[in-house]
Design an enzyme around this catalytic site. Structure first.
Site, PDB file in Angstrom:
ATOM      1  N   ASP A   1       3.418   6.305   2.886  1.00 36.78           N
ATOM      2  CA  ASP A   1       2.858   7.150   1.821  1.00 36.78           C
ATOM      3  C   ASP A   1       3.648   7.059   0.525  1.00 36.78           C
ATOM      4  O   ASP A   1       3.678   8.004  -0.270  1.00 36.78           O
ATOM      5  CB  ASP A   1       2.784   8.625   2.262  1.00 36.78           C
ATOM      6  CG  ASP A   1       2.026   8.815   3.558  1.00 36.78           C
ATOM      7  OD1 ASP A   1       0.890   8.317   3.650  1.00 36.78           O
ATOM      8  OD2 ASP A   1       2.568   9.440   4.487  1.00 36.78           O
TER       9      ASP A   1
ATOM     10  N   HIS B   1      -4.311   3.732   1.813  1.00 35.11           N
ATOM     11  CA  HIS B   1      -3.845   3.425   0.464  1.00 35.11           C
ATOM     12  C   HIS B   1      -4.807   4.073  -0.522  1.00 35.11           C
ATOM     13  O   HIS B   1      -6.020   3.977  -0.358  1.00 35.11           O
ATOM     14  CB  HIS B   1      -3.828   1.914   0.220  1.00 35.11           C
ATOM     15  CG  HIS B   1      -2.766   1.201   0.983  1.00 35.11           C
ATOM     16  ND1 HIS B   1      -2.722  -0.170   1.088  1.00 35.11           N
ATOM     17  CD2 HIS B   1      -1.712   1.652   1.680  1.00 35.11           C
ATOM     18  CE1 HIS B   1      -1.677  -0.515   1.818  1.00 35.11           C
ATOM     19  NE2 HIS B   1      -1.057   0.573   2.193  1.00 35.11           N
TER      20      HIS B   1
END
Length: 431
Positions: free
Chosen positions: A13, A41
């Site tokens: 992340d 993503h």
């Protein structure tokens, strides 16, 4: 032209999608080399459009780029088709996506086993996403997995599914008291799904090596992050593959000597999803501030991310195990308006100072952060486009992180948009 690896340097992340999107217009190929739909993503276009991708490489949003799902990825056919349709419904051309014939297919029994095992683990659960990723990789290593190319031969596919379910159903029914899966139904569903992606199957390793021989740029995109690597992460609270740079060669079929640049993605603070040690985790108003201001919710799971201060120990560790040459520092803007910004420069374990990553799981779990307090800044930096545009204290913060991490910070993210990036060094021209 050599290949470039883009990897997360923390627990995932970190903002890899933004980095891939930034470089995507200058490379000819973008390759996803490991993981599955257990990570996401996020890419924000200049128009403000927001795209969340799970299996498909971020380069799909850049015209002229060929995108490859590599052999190291485990592919859930249903998720793949849903993601493709979602992109196409929004006007994205997906004809430039290929899938390695050697990638493994994630089957319904993988998901069923993953969910039931995690449920039975109770308080000892690892925090899996329940997407079947681990069980699929287990079958790959046990050499009983089903690969993408198998859908091209119905007889072979039927035999493999029947053989797999002969054992999997025993586990589901006799151990976990769940309903058995019918081989014929699983086969029929997969063959139907395969009609939507068979035309994308390719000899990816051949195409990628030919591209490099033709001086084309190849960007290798990892999912998750270094500390989630099955070998180098905070085991057992890790994923089932190798997001680290070494996994890029294995998961794409490109030789390691082709790779000359390793771009690590670092968030300006630290986050983690799921269980596992997290030395700098915050449980106070600062943690709440980072979570709210940074929008820290998992793209794939929707779970709230745990938040903490920047950890230079794991950044140094990531630099070493990946051979990181450059860093992309993301979300620097989130730290604006803080009076001071603590940075973890070491740990204490049982009262003893430790400056490097502890060797054992128990030591990591007991590690207490040693902080260096850096002055904060109040200015809004979201409009900065040159390093000199940043306030002096923000520049000092970046330079200190660079010194502690041990690699040059080439790019800095000051907002979610594609254009909200400061480039200090061109990573494509650096080597």
């Amino acid at each position: 032209m050599p290949a470039i690896v883009l990897i997360g340097a923390q627990w995932g992340d970190e903002g890899k999608g933004k980095a891939t999107d930034l470089l995507g217009g200058r490379v000819q190929w973008v390759v996803r080399y490991q993981g599955g739909n257990n990570a996401g993503h996020t890419v924000v276009l200049p128009t403000g459009e927001n795209f969340a991708l799970h299996l498909i490489p971020s380069g799909i949003l850049t015209p002229g780029v060929t995108n490859v799902i590599g052999n190291g990825v485990v592919v859930d056919p249903g998720v793949l088709l849903t993601e493709l349709k979602g992109l196409e419904d929004r006007g994205v051309d997906t004809s430039n996506l290929l899938i390695s014939a050697d990638a493994h297919l994630l089957m319904p029994y993988h998901v069923a086993i993953d969910k039931v095992v995690e449920r039975w683990a109770g308080s000892k659960k690892i925090g899996t996403t329940g997407r079947g990723i681990g069980p699929c990789y287990q079958d790959k290593i046990a050499r009983i997995g089903i690969r993408v190319a198998d859908v091209l031969d119905e007889q072979v596919l039927a035999e493999k599914i029947e053989a797999a379910l002969e054992f999997k159903n025993q586990v589901l029914v006799k151990i976990y008291n769940r309903k058995a899966l019918e081989p014929a139904e699983v086969l029929e569903n997969l063959l139907e799904q395969a009609e939507g992606f068979k035309h994308r199957i390719a000899d990816a390793r051949l195409l990628l090596n030919q591209a490099l021989e033709n001086d084309e740029a190849v960007l290798l995109e990892g999912s998750q992050g270094t500390l989630l690597d099955v070998d180098h992460g905070t085991y057992p609270f890790v994923t089932s593959s190798n997001p680290t740079a070494g996994g890029a060669a294995v998961g794409s079929g490109i030789g390691p000597t082709r790779i000359t640049t390793v771009l690590g993605i670092l968030k300006a603070y630290t986050t983690r999803v799921g269980s596992g040690p997290f030395p700098t985790e915050l449980f106070d108003e600062h943690g709440a501030y980072l979570a709210k201001t940074g929008g820290e919710v998992g793209v794939t799971t929707g779970r709230a991310r745990r938040c903490g201060w920047f950890d230079a120990v794991i950044a140094r560790y990531a630099t070493r195990v990946n051979g990181i040459t450059d860093y992309f520092l993301t979300k620097l803007d989130v730290l604006s308006s803080l009076e001071t910004v603590p940075v973890c420069v070491g740990y204490t374990v049982d009262g003893k100072r430790v400056d490097e990553m502890p060797m054992t799981q128990s030591d990591i779990a007991r590690a207490e952060p040693v902080y260096e307090e850096l002055p904060g800044w109040w200015e809004d930096i979201s409009g900065a486009r040159e390093f000199e545009d940043l306030p002096a204290k923000a520049r000092d913060y970046v330079l200190r992180l660079e010194e502690l991490a041990g690699a040059y910070v080439s790019c800095i993210g000051v907002g979610p948009g594609r254009d909200q990036t400061i480039v200090r060094r061109d990573v494509l021209a650096a080597r």
